[in-house]
Motif scaffolding. Structure first.
Motif, PDB file in Angstrom:
ATOM      1  N   GLU A 139     -12.835  53.236  19.812  1.00  0.00           N
ATOM      2  CA  GLU A 139     -12.035  54.272  19.162  1.00  0.00           C
ATOM      3  C   GLU A 139     -10.570  53.868  19.003  1.00  0.00           C
ATOM      4  N   GLU A 140     -10.100  52.891  19.764  1.00  0.00           N
ATOM      5  CA  GLU A 140      -8.712  52.441  19.639  1.00  0.00           C
ATOM      6  C   GLU A 140      -8.545  51.412  18.521  1.00  0.00           C
ATOM      7  N   SER A 141      -9.586  51.133  17.796  1.00  0.00           N
ATOM      8  CA  SER A 141      -9.553  50.130  16.741  1.00  0.00           C
ATOM      9  C   SER A 141      -8.559  50.511  15.650  1.00  0.00           C
ATOM     10  N   GLU A 142      -7.782  49.533  15.219  1.00  0.00           N
ATOM     11  CA  GLU A 142      -6.804  49.754  14.154  1.00  0.00           C
ATOM     12  C   GLU A 142      -7.509  50.133  12.851  1.00  0.00           C
ATOM     13  N   LEU A 143      -8.677  49.533  12.602  1.00  0.00           N
ATOM     14  CA  LEU A 143      -9.431  49.850  11.382  1.00  0.00           C
ATOM     15  C   LEU A 143      -9.860  51.305  11.358  1.00  0.00           C
ATOM     16  N   LEU A 144     -10.388  51.778  12.485  1.00  0.00           N
ATOM     17  CA  LEU A 144     -10.828  53.178  12.541  1.00  0.00           C
ATOM     18  C   LEU A 144      -9.644  54.133  12.441  1.00  0.00           C
ATOM     19  N   ARG A 145      -8.501  53.749  13.063  1.00  0.00           N
ATOM     20  CA  ARG A 145      -7.317  54.594  12.987  1.00  0.00           C
ATOM     21  C   ARG A 145      -6.854  54.736  11.543  1.00  0.00           C
ATOM     22  N   ARG A 146      -6.819  53.622  10.804  1.00  0.00           N
ATOM     23  CA  ARG A 146      -6.420  53.672   9.396  1.00  0.00           C
ATOM     24  C   ARG A 146      -7.426  54.456   8.563  1.00  0.00           C
ATOM     25  N   GLN A 147      -8.691  54.299   8.887  1.00  0.00           N
ATOM     26  CA  GLN A 147      -9.719  55.028   8.152  1.00  0.00           C
ATOM     27  C   GLN A 147      -9.558  56.534   8.372  1.00  0.00           C
ATOM     28  N   ARG A 148      -9.319  56.939   9.611  1.00  0.00           N
ATOM     29  CA  ARG A 148      -9.121  58.366   9.901  1.00  0.00           C
ATOM     30  C   ARG A 148      -7.875  58.898   9.196  1.00  0.00           C
ATOM     31  N   GLU A 149      -6.792  58.106   9.174  1.00  0.00           N
ATOM     32  CA  GLU A 149      -5.577  58.526   8.477  1.00  0.00           C
ATOM     33  C   GLU A 149      -5.839  58.714   6.989  1.00  0.00           C
ATOM     34  N   SER A 150      -6.577  57.799   6.394  1.00  0.00           N
ATOM     35  CA  SER A 150      -6.874  57.885   4.968  1.00  0.00           C
ATOM     36  C   SER A 150      -7.722  59.115   4.659  1.00  0.00           C
ATOM     37  N   ILE A 151      -8.707  59.377   5.499  1.00  0.00           N
ATOM     38  CA  ILE A 151      -9.552  60.555   5.311  1.00  0.00           C
ATOM     39  C   ILE A 151      -8.717  61.822   5.436  1.00  0.00           C
ATOM     40  N   GLN A 152      -7.803  61.859   6.421  1.00  0.00           N
ATOM     41  CA  GLN A 152      -6.953  63.035   6.618  1.00  0.00           C
ATOM     42  C   GLN A 152      -6.042  63.265   5.416  1.00  0.00           C
ATOM     43  N   LYS A 153      -5.479  62.184   4.857  1.00  0.00           N
ATOM     44  CA  LYS A 153      -4.631  62.311   3.675  1.00  0.00           C
ATOM     45  C   LYS A 153      -5.411  62.883   2.501  1.00  0.00           C
ATOM     46  N   LYS A 154      -6.628  62.407   2.311  1.00  0.00           N
ATOM     47  CA  LYS A 154      -7.454  62.921   1.211  1.00  0.00           C
ATOM     48  C   LYS A 154      -7.778  64.396   1.414  1.00  0.00           C
ATOM     49  N   GLN A 155      -8.079  64.783   2.656  1.00  0.00           N
ATOM     50  CA  GLN A 155      -8.383  66.185   2.924  1.00  0.00           C
ATOM     51  C   GLN A 155      -7.156  67.064   2.695  1.00  0.00           C
ATOM     52  N   ASP A 156      -5.980  66.587   3.109  1.00  0.00           N
ATOM     53  CA  ASP A 156      -4.749  67.361   2.888  1.00  0.00           C
ATOM     54  C   ASP A 156      -4.464  67.519   1.401  1.00  0.00           C
ATOM     55  N   LYS A 157      -4.651  66.446   0.656  1.00  0.00           N
ATOM     56  CA  LYS A 157      -4.426  66.503  -0.784  1.00  0.00           C
ATOM     57  C   LYS A 157      -5.385  67.486  -1.441  1.00  0.00           C
ATOM     58  N   ARG A 158      -6.648  67.447  -1.052  1.00  0.00           N
ATOM     59  CA  ARG A 158      -7.654  68.357  -1.602  1.00  0.00           C
ATOM     60  C   ARG A 158      -7.306  69.807  -1.268  1.00  0.00           C
ATOM     61  N   ARG A 159      -6.826  70.041  -0.030  1.00  0.00           N
ATOM     62  CA  ARG A 159      -6.456  71.387   0.391  1.00  0.00           C
ATOM     63  C   ARG A 159      -5.292  71.914  -0.457  1.00  0.00           C
ATOM     64  N   LYS A 160      -4.299  71.060  -0.715  1.00  0.00           N
ATOM     65  CA  LYS A 160      -3.163  71.478  -1.534  1.00  0.00           C
ATOM     66  C   LYS A 160      -3.598  71.797  -2.959  1.00  0.00           C
ATOM     67  N   VAL A 161      -4.497  70.991  -3.499  1.00  0.00           N
ATOM     68  CA  VAL A 161      -5.000  71.243  -4.849  1.00  0.00           C
ATOM     69  C   VAL A 161      -5.710  72.592  -4.892  1.00  0.00           C
ATOM     70  N   ASN A 162      -6.538  72.860  -3.901  1.00  0.00           N
ATOM     71  CA  ASN A 162      -7.258  74.134  -3.859  1.00  0.00           C
ATOM     72  C   ASN A 162      -6.294  75.313  -3.703  1.00  0.00           C
ATOM     73  N   GLU A 163      -5.233  75.145  -2.927  1.00  0.00           N
ATOM     74  CA  GLU A 163      -4.241  76.213  -2.788  1.00  0.00           C
ATOM     75  C   GLU A 163      -3.553  76.489  -4.125  1.00  0.00           C
TER      76      GLU A 163
END
Length: 158
Positions: free
Chosen positions: A108-132
């Motif tokens: 879970e401390e992997s840099e790859l997984l950390r970046r992947q989670r950050e990217s997923i979170q950014k996409k979810q935030d963007k989608r949430r703003k669009v829906n708002e």
């Protein structure tokens, strides 16, 4: 181990063309040299060349340019058939294997997984703003249609 980590390590999940992140993840992000990936020892690898499959007809189906790498200590297997060149596929397979080993060793401390989670979170935030914003526009149109507000411009006469 998390289900995301298990899917990444063992290849479970949707087909490659449907995955959100394809291996090599960092290569696609263009930040390869920022991550300290493990070094591969050639004596720990078992390499095979098998016939490719998929679109491409005779040029793909009759040549053995698909590379299968197995890391003997961990048992991780990588199959790479992204190009028609054996040398390119060998290099790509090694890059993918290094990334999978990094996830295997660091978990879970992997840099790859950390970046992947950050990217997923950014996409979810963007989608949430669009829906708002869509919801705000819908409410504004409702108020206009129901006569909830008088937005007409009135001229002021002295």
């Amino acid at each position: 181990m998390s289900s995301l980590l298990l899917r990444i390590l063992h290849g479970f999940g949707p087909p490659l063309h449907r995955q959100l992140f394809k291996w090599p993840f960092v290569l696609a992000a263009g930040k390869k040299d920022l991550i300290d990936l493990p070094v591969l020892n050639e004596e720990d690898l078992e390499e095979q060349f098998v016939r490719g499959s998929g679109p491409g007809g005779q040029a793909t189906n009759k040549t053995s340019n698909c590379v299968v790498l197995k890391h003997l200590p961990t048992g991780i297997v990588v199959k790479c058939h992204q190009t028609r060149s054996v040398n390119s596929n060998r290099k790509l397979a090694r890059d993918i294997l290094r990334e999978k080993l990094e996830v295997e060793y660091k978990g879970e401390e992997s840099e790859l997984l950390r970046r992947q989670r950050e990217s997923i979170q950014k996409k979810q935030d963007k989608r949430r703003k669009v829906n708002e914003n869509i919801e705000k526009k819908r409410r504004f149109k409702e108020t206009l249609n129901t006569g909830g507000g008088d937005f007409s411009i009135k001229s002021q006469e002295p």
